[in-house]
Scaffold this motif. Structure first.
Motif, mmCIF file in Angstrom:
data_model
loop_
_atom_site.group_PDB
_atom_site.id
_atom_site.type_symbol
_atom_site.label_atom_id
_atom_site.label_comp_id
_atom_site.label_asym_id
_atom_site.label_seq_id
_atom_site.Cartn_x
_atom_site.Cartn_y
_atom_site.Cartn_z
ATOM 1 N N VAL A 329 26.229 26.901 74.725
ATOM 2 C CA VAL A 329 24.884 27.177 75.228
ATOM 3 C C VAL A 329 24.670 26.345 76.482
ATOM 4 C CG1 VAL A 329 22.413 27.118 74.743
ATOM 5 C CG2 VAL A 329 24.021 27.662 72.909
ATOM 6 N N HIS A 330 24.314 27.006 77.580
ATOM 7 C CA HIS A 330 24.206 26.302 78.860
ATOM 8 C C HIS A 330 22.945 26.727 79.596
ATOM 9 C CE1 HIS A 330 28.356 25.023 78.271
ATOM 10 N NE2 HIS A 330 28.651 26.288 78.009
ATOM 11 N N LEU A 331 22.347 25.799 80.325
ATOM 12 C CA LEU A 331 21.177 26.078 81.154
ATOM 13 C C LEU A 331 21.629 26.725 82.458
ATOM 14 C CD1 LEU A 331 18.094 25.703 81.634
ATOM 15 C CD2 LEU A 331 18.666 23.515 82.710
ATOM 16 N N PHE A 332 21.013 27.860 82.795
ATOM 17 C CA PHE A 332 21.344 28.560 84.034
ATOM 18 C C PHE A 332 20.332 28.272 85.143
ATOM 19 C CE2 PHE A 332 20.656 32.409 86.670
ATOM 20 C CZ PHE A 332 21.874 32.460 87.316
ATOM 21 N N ALA A 333 19.037 28.320 84.817
ATOM 22 C CA ALA A 333 18.013 28.136 85.849
ATOM 23 C C ALA A 333 16.691 27.768 85.200
ATOM 24 C CB ALA A 333 17.844 29.408 86.679
ATOM 25 N N SER A 334 15.801 27.158 85.991
ATOM 26 C CA SER A 334 14.447 26.834 85.548
ATOM 27 C C SER A 334 13.459 27.243 86.638
ATOM 28 C CB SER A 334 14.288 25.333 85.287
ATOM 29 O OG SER A 334 15.126 24.903 84.239
ATOM 30 N N LEU A 335 12.314 27.785 86.226
ATOM 31 C CA LEU A 335 11.259 28.076 87.185
ATOM 32 C C LEU A 335 10.578 26.773 87.591
ATOM 33 C CD1 LEU A 335 9.622 31.313 85.722
ATOM 34 C CD2 LEU A 335 11.510 31.090 87.337
ATOM 35 N N LYS A 336 10.172 26.671 88.834
ATOM 36 C CA LYS A 336 9.556 25.454 89.353
ATOM 37 C C LYS A 336 8.052 25.399 89.099
ATOM 38 C CE LYS A 336 13.063 23.291 91.266
ATOM 39 N NZ LYS A 336 13.467 21.929 90.854
ATOM 40 N N ASP A 337 7.417 26.580 88.936
ATOM 41 C CA ASP A 337 5.972 26.615 88.701
ATOM 42 C C ASP A 337 5.709 26.502 87.210
ATOM 43 O OD1 ASP A 337 5.334 27.038 91.434
ATOM 44 O OD2 ASP A 337 5.921 29.131 91.202
ATOM 45 N N LYS A 338 4.974 25.475 86.813
ATOM 46 C CA LYS A 338 4.790 25.182 85.393
ATOM 47 C C LYS A 338 4.241 26.356 84.578
ATOM 48 C CE LYS A 338 2.708 21.861 82.209
ATOM 49 N NZ LYS A 338 1.916 20.616 82.077
ATOM 50 N N PRO A 339 3.188 27.050 85.021
ATOM 51 C CA PRO A 339 2.634 28.117 84.174
ATOM 52 C C PRO A 339 3.370 29.449 84.281
ATOM 53 C CG PRO A 339 1.312 27.918 86.143
ATOM 54 C CD PRO A 339 2.369 26.834 86.222
ATOM 55 N N ALA A 340 4.348 29.552 85.201
ATOM 56 C CA ALA A 340 5.034 30.823 85.398
ATOM 57 C C ALA A 340 5.935 31.144 84.205
ATOM 58 C CB ALA A 340 5.855 30.785 86.678
ATOM 59 N N GLU A 341 6.038 32.429 83.894
ATOM 60 C CA GLU A 341 6.863 32.877 82.772
ATOM 61 C C GLU A 341 7.911 33.859 83.267
ATOM 62 O OE1 GLU A 341 6.538 35.693 78.777
ATOM 63 O OE2 GLU A 341 4.714 34.950 79.732
ATOM 64 N N GLY A 342 9.164 33.613 82.934
ATOM 65 C CA GLY A 342 10.211 34.582 83.212
ATOM 66 C C GLY A 342 10.234 35.639 82.121
ATOM 67 N N THR A 343 10.289 36.915 82.510
ATOM 68 C CA THR A 343 10.321 38.004 81.530
ATOM 69 C C THR A 343 11.291 39.084 81.989
ATOM 70 O OG1 THR A 343 8.598 39.388 82.555
ATOM 71 C CG2 THR A 343 7.868 37.654 81.052
ATOM 72 N N GLY A 344 11.643 39.950 81.050
ATOM 73 C CA GLY A 344 12.418 41.133 81.380
ATOM 74 C C GLY A 344 13.796 40.851 81.932
ATOM 75 N N ILE A 345 14.433 39.770 81.502
ATOM 76 C CA ILE A 345 15.763 39.427 81.991
ATOM 77 C C ILE A 345 16.714 40.584 81.684
ATOM 78 C CG2 ILE A 345 16.403 38.208 79.852
ATOM 79 C CD1 ILE A 345 17.836 36.161 81.673
ATOM 80 N N TYR A 346 17.533 40.968 82.701
ATOM 81 C CA TYR A 346 18.296 42.210 82.542
ATOM 82 C C TYR A 346 19.390 42.320 83.604
ATOM 83 C CZ TYR A 346 19.230 47.257 82.655
ATOM 84 O OH TYR A 346 19.836 48.486 82.645
ATOM 85 N N PHE A 347 20.559 42.798 83.194
ATOM 86 C CA PHE A 347 21.627 43.175 84.102
ATOM 87 C C PHE A 347 21.712 44.696 84.138
ATOM 88 C CE2 PHE A 347 22.961 38.887 83.029
ATOM 89 C CZ PHE A 347 23.470 38.407 84.227
#
Length: 358
Positions: A329-347
């Protein structure tokens, strides 16, 4: 301003491209989680849509043109989205208690699944849209399909179950049977079975139908992703191990799609991912929300959490300490804006491009 109101009330959610057909991979579709009135029972803040309802949009990845494919005032919090092997789109409402009943199926107490058929000459335009109540009245998010054409859905509730719809005929969701996952001996992991539900009740409230047969409750299942014969489920607040104090952090569940399904946890904070410690600026695994099948066969995961992270899990990695959790398990990326939410991750069709909404 009007723009501020629009942006605040229009949350982009899932992504998918047209995964098959003559122009496969060209069109990126997205659901828009628009809600009417005050919301709070499923973890989402209050926001008002002004009566516009939810929508599905499309981006032509060649020209960049963006259009709305379809929208309706009675659609609430559209979230789940998947391209079917038979060339349609399934999308769903993430709503526990429906405030705007579907005019074609007003008896449904919660959200419903819809099937969108695109114009075969222009895949940015709708030919038809049909409600699919046999897939259950639930707070829908994740939708997934296996090689046999069975459709898997979840109920995003703090006692939500995981469901499987078996159609009578491949690619036809107008008839069939809905089942709920039941792990043996009242456990959360181990051998399980798919238990048939009362179909009349499932179309009104599949949650009630699942409880009636003793289906296993999980804590806020959200997205689903299938890699081969393994179905993964993101659990936002699952209590994996009280002794390890993992309650509230979330986990990823794996269901082996065999004759006798086998259920296990595969990713959890304090097991094979770090525990989040914001006070000491430690980025950890918390509030996993959406999942994606990577071109490398790995599971990609994005959090619904302050400083939303994207993590990657390798199901083929080793379990060096023998604790039952593989180490990859590895960390790929982090959003810089605290309240922002990443959604819909997809290839999509391009293995070098990762899509994610913010």
């Amino acid at each position: 301003t009007d723009l501020d109101i629009y942006v605040a009330n229009d949350w982009p959610d899932m992504n998918t491209v047209n995964e098959s057909g003559r122009k496969a991979g060209r069109f990126l579709y997205r659901t828009h989680e628009v809600r009417g009135g005050a919301v709070g029972t499923d973890g989402n803040s209050s926001r008002i849509d002004g009566g516009s309802g939810g929508a599905v949009s499309v981006v032509d990845l060649v020209t960049g043109a963006t259009t709305e494919v379809v929208g309706r005032a009675d659609w609430e919090a559209l979230d789940g989205l998947v391209w079917t092997p038979w060339g349609t789109l399934l999308f769903a409402e993430e709503v526990i208690t429906s405030a705007r009943p579907d005019p074609d199926f007003p008896a449904a107490a919660s959200g419903l699944v819809y099937e969108l058929k695109l114009d075969r000459h222009d895949q940015t335009r709708m030919e038809s849209v049909t409600v699919r109540p046999l897939l259950g009245s639930l707070s829908h998010e994740g939708v997934e399909i296996d090689a046999e054409g069975n459709v898997y859905v979840i109920d995003e509730d703090r006692k939500g179950s995981i469901y499987k719809f078996v159609p009578e005929n491949y690619g036809d969701l107008s008839s069939g049977q809905l089942y709920a996952l039941k792990v043996a001996n009242g456990a959360k992991t181990g051998a399980a079975e798919w238990v048939a539900l009362d179909m009349a009740q499932a179309q009104i409230s599949a949650r009630v139908a699942a409880a009636a047969v003793g289906a296993t409750p999980f804590c806020r299942p959200e997205d689903l992703e299938r890699i081969g014969r393994t179905l993964y489920a993101a659990l936002t607040c699952e209590d994996v191990d009280n002794a390890a104090n993992t309650s509230g952090r979330g986990a990823v569940l794996a269901i082996e799609l065999a004759d006798t399904p086998l259920v296990s946890y595969v990713v959890a904070a304090g097991k094979n991912a770090p525990i989040e410690d914001k006070a000491n600026a430690v980025t950890g695994f918390k509030g996993v929300d959406n999942l994606a099948d990577g071109p490398d066969g790995k599971l990609w995961m994005v959090e619904d959490n302050d400083y939303s992270d994207i993590w990657v899990f390798d199901p083929h990695s080793k379990d060096a300490n023998g604790d039952g959790y593989k180490d990859g398990v590895h960390l790929f990326a982090s959003l810089k804006d605290k309240p922002a939410e990443g959604t819909g991750i997809y290839f999509g069709k391009d293995p070098h491009t990762l899509f994610v909404n913010v």
